[in-house]
Write a protein that holds these residues in place. Sequence first.
Motif: not given
Ligand SMILES: [Fe+2]
Length: 403
Positions: A224-225, A229, A349
């Motif tokens: 998911h980075l 993010h 997150d």
């Molecule tokens: Fe994360």
Amino acid sequence: MREAQNKGTGREQLIEMARHNMRCVQEQRIEQTADVLRVPGRRYYDEARWRLEIDRVFRRMPLMLAMSCELKDPGDFKTLEVAGVPVLMLRDQNGEARAYINSCSHRGAVVVREERGNRRRFSCPYHAWTYDQGGNLVAIFQERDFGEIDKSCHGLTSLPVGERAGMIWVTLNPDSTLDIDTFLCGYDEVLEAFSFADWALYDARTVEGPNWKIAYDGYMDLYHLPILHRNTFGADMPCQALYYPWGPHQRVASPDPRLLGLADRPESEWPTEALLQSVWTIFPHVSIASFDGGGGRAVMVSQLFPGDTPTSSRTVQNYVMEKLPESDEVREAADAQFKMLEYVVREEDYATGILQQRALMTRPDAEVMFGRNEGGGQHFHTFLDELIDCPDEALPALFKRFA
Ligand SMILES: [Fe+2]
Ligand code: FES
């Protein structure tokens, strides 16, 4: 996943992982698991399942509750509540770490309410019964009036403690017989390379989050980075992960092209710092994210605890530094980095996780999936399921099987 046996010394293991990492970079591949894993979505909010997790995981496993540097000197103590259990941790005059249920033998009051301090004796705020560092009841207020009881049978309840690699583990169930070394599966030998015993806690804060597993899944997830993010630190981050397990504990590293720069140098010169980069998780609730910048070598040690309900958790973020800042410049850089990390976890997150669990609850038959590229999450959920069903006497065999 790599071979489990004959892992070698901590440094040898770090070198072997770096070599494996380089091969993956050169071959432009990651290790994939055999299949996609499906986990019932209910497991993230079902009350009965959550109670089992509290009893069989959080109250039965050793939990990493303090860095050794938090209890540096004899008399240093720390209190916290974990999975409903009030805990008092301290370092005694002989330098041994100890832990007790923070509840008085008179009528059960919490004996020490301060979060930290340094003391030889602990006097209960209710009627002043007093305990020493060994948890022994050493004084009863107005003892003659109270009536006779055997003081030696009324100390604080002692909890199993293990100190390894500059960290302190406590088991909340005083009757647990699971040995800390069986539990760690040799992971501490590698973590030793950080030399955390000589580091210092710079700052700590708490972030409220969703179900502990929703939160914990994220610490093993690099997929998911660059997506979730992208507006903070993730735009150029790799989304591929390599997982290295020691029993249920896992290192999560991305294939790192920077390591190729080491290839021409003798292994003995490979700097430990470069070999340690990545996320190190400690089952069932800790993540250590290592990074440089922000004013010297530092790690974010996140301790994740279940909240009072299945759909809540609490994460203590500890900013631990090799050296405490000695200038305003370093202090400001460290503060800025910590602030950014807190923001990312709270607003990206956990905010996503809270919405995710609410959405999952509207689809009772939903399954969540962990792809062939998400071996870390697969390993975690597979181990957790076995652990939940595992009777106490079979725990050593379970850990040996995964080690
Ligand atoms: Fe994360
Ligand atoms: S409850 Fe602690 S002294 Fe009475």
